[in-house]
Write a protein that holds these residues in place. Structure first.
Motif, PDB file in Angstrom:
ATOM      1  N   UNK A  66       7.663  14.144  -2.675  1.00 57.15           N
ATOM      2  CA  UNK A  66       8.518  14.129  -1.496  1.00 57.15           C
ATOM      3  C   UNK A  66       8.120  12.961  -0.608  1.00 57.15           C
ATOM      4  N   UNK A  67       8.943  11.923  -0.512  1.00 57.12           N
ATOM      5  CA  UNK A  67       8.653  10.854   0.458  1.00 57.12           C
ATOM      6  C   UNK A  67       8.894  11.384   1.873  1.00 57.12           C
ATOM      7  N   UNK A  68       7.824  11.559   2.631  1.00 55.06           N
ATOM      8  CA  UNK A  68       7.937  12.179   3.952  1.00 55.06           C
ATOM      9  C   UNK A  68       7.668  11.151   5.043  1.00 55.06           C
ATOM     10  N   UNK A  69       8.595  11.026   5.971  1.00 54.90           N
ATOM     11  CA  UNK A  69       8.419  10.135   7.123  1.00 54.90           C
ATOM     12  C   UNK A  69       7.768  10.912   8.266  1.00 54.90           C
ATOM     13  N   UNK A 110       0.827  -1.199   0.000  1.00 55.17           N
ATOM     14  CA  UNK A 110       0.000   0.000   0.000  1.00 55.17           C
ATOM     15  C   UNK A 110       0.861   1.249   0.000  1.00 55.17           C
ATOM     16  N   UNK A 111       0.401   2.259  -0.722  1.00 52.17           N
ATOM     17  CA  UNK A 111       1.098   3.539  -0.836  1.00 52.17           C
ATOM     18  C   UNK A 111       0.093   4.634  -0.527  1.00 52.17           C
ATOM     19  N   UNK A 112       0.444   5.560   0.355  1.00 52.05           N
ATOM     20  CA  UNK A 112      -0.423   6.682   0.686  1.00 52.05           C
ATOM     21  C   UNK A 112       0.194   7.964   0.142  1.00 52.05           C
ATOM     22  N   UNK A 113      -0.619   8.770  -0.555  1.00 49.41           N
ATOM     23  CA  UNK A 113      -0.128  10.058  -1.070  1.00 49.41           C
ATOM     24  C   UNK A 113      -0.975  11.192  -0.506  1.00 49.41           C
ATOM     25  N   UNK A 114      -0.445  12.403  -0.612  1.00 50.04           N
ATOM     26  CA  UNK A 114      -1.133  13.600  -0.134  1.00 50.04           C
ATOM     27  C   UNK A 114      -0.875  14.704  -1.149  1.00 50.04           C
ATOM     28  N   UNK A 115      -1.928  15.133  -1.846  1.00 52.71           N
ATOM     29  CA  UNK A 115      -1.813  16.134  -2.913  1.00 52.71           C
ATOM     30  C   UNK A 115      -1.943  17.521  -2.291  1.00 52.71           C
ATOM     31  N   UNK A 116      -0.806  18.173  -2.095  1.00 51.83           N
ATOM     32  CA  UNK A 116      -0.764  19.457  -1.390  1.00 51.83           C
ATOM     33  C   UNK A 116      -0.425  20.580  -2.368  1.00 51.83           C
ATOM     34  N   UNK A 138       5.094  -1.966   6.849  1.00 44.82           N
ATOM     35  CA  UNK A 138       5.396  -2.241   8.257  1.00 44.82           C
ATOM     36  C   UNK A 138       4.865  -1.169   9.206  1.00 44.82           C
ATOM     37  N   UNK A 139       3.743  -0.538   8.822  1.00 41.25           N
ATOM     38  CA  UNK A 139       3.124   0.427   9.713  1.00 41.25           C
ATOM     39  C   UNK A 139       3.849   1.749   9.836  1.00 41.25           C
ATOM     40  N   UNK A 140       4.894   1.975   9.045  1.00 45.02           N
ATOM     41  CA  UNK A 140       5.604   3.248   9.099  1.00 45.02           C
ATOM     42  C   UNK A 140       4.724   4.365   8.559  1.00 45.02           C
ATOM     43  N   UNK A 141       4.937   5.570   9.078  1.00 42.19           N
ATOM     44  CA  UNK A 141       4.107   6.706   8.659  1.00 42.19           C
ATOM     45  C   UNK A 141       4.796   7.459   7.525  1.00 42.19           C
ATOM     46  N   UNK A 142       4.993   6.749   6.405  1.00 41.90           N
ATOM     47  CA  UNK A 142       5.636   7.345   5.234  1.00 41.90           C
ATOM     48  C   UNK A 142       4.576   7.683   4.194  1.00 41.90           C
ATOM     49  N   UNK A 143       4.590   8.928   3.724  1.00 41.90           N
ATOM     50  CA  UNK A 143       3.575   9.408   2.791  1.00 41.90           C
ATOM     51  C   UNK A 143       4.258  10.113   1.634  1.00 41.90           C
ATOM     52  N   UNK A 144       3.739   9.899   0.426  1.00 43.72           N
ATOM     53  CA  UNK A 144       4.232  10.592  -0.751  1.00 43.72           C
ATOM     54  C   UNK A 144       3.500  11.928  -0.862  1.00 43.72           C
TER      55      UNK A 144
END
Length: 693
Positions: A657-660, A556-562, A642-648
């Protein structure tokens, strides 16, 4: 209302909503090209596909490389291929017999909807799909396949709207050496797409639009290889209600009793409100009473309409005049006034213990409904049952990319939040709610508040409110002192999440980040509106998307369009469309703002052209290439596990920007419980998704 008046109204409402000045940024300079390249004319061509003669088009397309250099390219398109046939209020059946060949040179009609919401001709003969592929593609070339499900609140839209046509992305993919096949399609909308009938007269399993989507994917699974695609490498993409559909289809695809062949390998969901609670079978049947009222067929009665004027029989008629009547009644049902009253009064007149679900489904009344009745075993139902469980409870069944835009709730929450601006008029209807007689406003006042607002919410008062706001200048808006209920915000929040979830709403409003301001002046009302929209972003969009991604067993990949575009994707130079959504989208990236970037097309949703800035054009080039490529799922810098809070994070200046530690960085809370991120905190205390049953 003229375009000039609409524009003034829109700007005035935005000034009120934002609580800031109405000055806008300086005009962004348009990109300049010395000698703009223009596409050539489309040309018909014929080819043999599966032994049949198929006529399509070779379309000329202008594309740009990553440096912005333009060039001409060509793609092959097959428009208006019928994939299924249907009768009104019956489930569609697959069409795959084309003995006389296929003329695929022009789009088929779009499905019936309000005329101003589509650029295409409409009719009930509308179950068509469209295919774009690189020029010269051969049968069984095994190219990746992307199938797009359009949005539109399950009320409007089509697979042939200019913004979502596949010519540009297919042409640039081929030019980059990463060719693929793109498919879009129509499906039934509104009452024709979702109507819970009753008895033998009409199908009770009324998720007809969802069934159409399954037929389209079955067709693609069966035939796309003949157009050069790989049926084992299908990515389903959806935006808005299309993304909601993808979430439903994922959960239902693997149901044990499901023998349909509409499989796909990957999914992309743009702006799926994963926190949306779909209505159940009982709520869908109860909704029939609202339909009765909108059609003025009879006085609503418990269980449905007056049997002497059976609405099922009227709606089932195939007469064209009945279709006009149906669309007129649907327009009445969907008017802002009727939607607002229906949403506010649900769960009010029937008591606290009668309803457990939230009333939010009234804001999207034609979304699919869960067909399983209480106590029924989903594995014992027939294959006619299409939707069995809240998508959030099933999660992902294929690798998935999903995300939201920064100001997603501006469009979804605009209608309920506008109620914060009108209690001064409600006070005239029900003075006991205002002034000295009632110093505070609590949940116990919900019945009176909803009744008073229902009395107020007439077309005349809505129009008067627009004129009143338009007549105010900035100083009047920010300084005008009026007597208002202490917290209409509290009432609206409780109503939104349902009276049965009142305890959760009260806990939510006690957190410092959402704590109500006094509404004794418009400044407090505006602050509460801002908090309400932030709350909806957290509770319906970003919070649930983040949680379902972290809990996923699939990749799974989570993105945020800012990105705050310089253009309003909902703007309509012709003055058509929804002024509510047009106003909501003036500030920030609202629902749909990412579509021009995904498809690299300088169009608004209504098909009118717009002029992106040079930075926007560059991001369009990059984002459209990433979206339609395997790199979105393979590149580890965008990967979440692995439950990390990494968002594109997608940003106009920095691109991708891959943001942790995204939640802690982007959503720091004020309340101690929320200081490590509002979404983390809401989940830890059980408020996130606690209202879904």
């Amino acid at each position: 209302m003229t375009l000039f008046t609409r524009t003034l109204t829109a700007l005035a409402i935005v000034a009120t909503i934002s609580g800031c000045n109405t000055e806008v940024d300086p005009t962004v300079p348009l990109p300049s090209y010395p000698d703009p390249i223009k596409p050539g004319p489309s040309v018909e061509f014929s080819t043999q596909i599966a032994g049949l003669n198929v006529t399509g088009m070779i379309d000329s397309v202008v594309i740009s490389d990553l440096e912005g250099n333009q060039k001409l390219a060509s793609v092959e398109s097959f428009k208006g291929i019928q994939y299924a046939e249907q009768a009104r209020f019956e489930h569609s059946t697959l069409v795959d017999d084309y003995a006389d060949g296929v003329d695929a040179t022009q789009f088929g009609d779009s499905c019936p909807q309000q005329e101003e919401m589509t650029t295409q001709q409409t009719s009930e003969d509308c179950l068509y799909l469209n295919i774009w592929r690189p020029q010269g593609t051969l049968e069984h070339e095994e190219l990746p396949v992307y199938v797009f499900i359009h949005g539109g609140d399950f009320e409007y839209g089509s697979g042939s709207e200019p913004l979502i046509q596949g010519d540009t992305v297919v042409a640039q993919g081929d030019d980059d050496g990463k060719g693929f096949v793109y498919v879009s399609f129509n499906y039934r909308l509104g009452l024709l797409g979702s109507y819970r009938g009753k008895g033998d007269d009409i199908s009770t399993n009324g998720n007809f639009g969802l069934g159409d989507q399954m037929r389209a994917l079955e067709w693609v699974n069966k035939h796309i290889g003949q157009f050069g695609g790989n049926a084992n490498n299908i990515t389903v993409v959806g935006q808005g209600s299309g993304a909601m559909s993808v979430g439903i289809l994922q959960g239902e695809m693997e149901r044990e009793s499901n023998s349909r062949d509409y499989h796909f390998s990957n999914a992309i969901m743009q702006s799926n409100p994963y926190g949306y609670e779909y209505k159940d079978d009982t709520a869908a049947e109860n909704f029939r009473s609202s339909i009765c009222s909108a059609f003025d067929m009879s006085v609503p009665v418990v269980g449905g309409c007056n049997p002497l004027k059976n609405i099922d029989k009227v709606l089932k008629s195939t007469d064209s005049t009945d279709l006009d009547t149906l669309l007129e009644g649907q327009a009445s049902l969907l008017s802002p006034v009727n939607t607002l009253v229906r949403w506010l009064t649900d769960n009010i007149s029937i008591g606290d213990d009668s309803v457990t679900s939230t009333p939010m489904h009234h804001l999207m009344p034609f979304a699919p409904y869960i067909e399983i009745e209480e106590g029924q075993d989903e594995n014992e139902t027939s294959n006619n049952v299409l939707f069995t469980e809240q998508p959030l409870q099933k999660g992902f069944t294929v690798p998935t990319a999903l995300g939201n835009n920064a100001n997603e709730s501006n469009t979804f929450g605009m209608l309920p939040s506008l109620t914060f601006l009108i209690p001064v008029i409600i006070c005239e209807v029900e003075p006991s709610l205002c002034g000295e007689e009632e110093e505070s406003f609590t949940s116990s006042d919900l019945d009176q508040f909803a009744d008073a607002l229902a009395q107020w919410s007439t077309p005349e008062n809505i129009t008067a409110l627009e004129h009143q706001i338009a007549a105010m200048n900035k100083e009047e808006i920010t300084s005008k002192s009026i007597e208002l209920p202490e917290s209409a915000y509290e009432a609206i929040t409780t109503l939104f999440f349902g009276r049965s979830n009142a305890t959760g709403s009260e806990r939510l409003l006690r957190l410092a980040d959402y704590y109500p301001e006094s509404e004794s002046d418009l400044g407090g009302a505006l602050a509460n509106m801002s908090m309400f929209k932030m709350m909806l972003n957290d509770m319906l969009f970003t919070g649930p998307a983040r949680k379902v991604t972290q809990d996923a067993t699939e990749d799974a990949i989570l993105y945020y369009f800012d990105v705050k575009p310089s253009f309003n994707v909902w703007g309509s130079p012709a003055g058509n469309g929804s002024i509510i959504k047009e106003v909501a989208c003036i500030l920030g990236s609202c629902n749909g703002s990412e579509l021009p970037f995904v498809f690299n097309k300088a169009y608004r949703l209504d098909g009118s052209p717009m002029n992106p800035s040079s930075k926007e054009a560059a991001l369009m080039n990059r984002m459209s290439r990433l979206w339609f490529s395997p790199e979105l799922f393979k590149d580890t810098q965008y990967y979440r596990s692995n439950g990390n809070d990494n968002v594109l994070v997608i940003d106009i200046n920095d691109g991708f920007i891959p943001q942790s530690d995204w939640d802690k960085t982007t959503n720091p809370g004020v309340d101690p419980v929320l200081r490590n991120g509002r979404l983390t905190g809401l989940d830890s205390i059980g408020l996130l998704l606690g209202y879904i049953h």
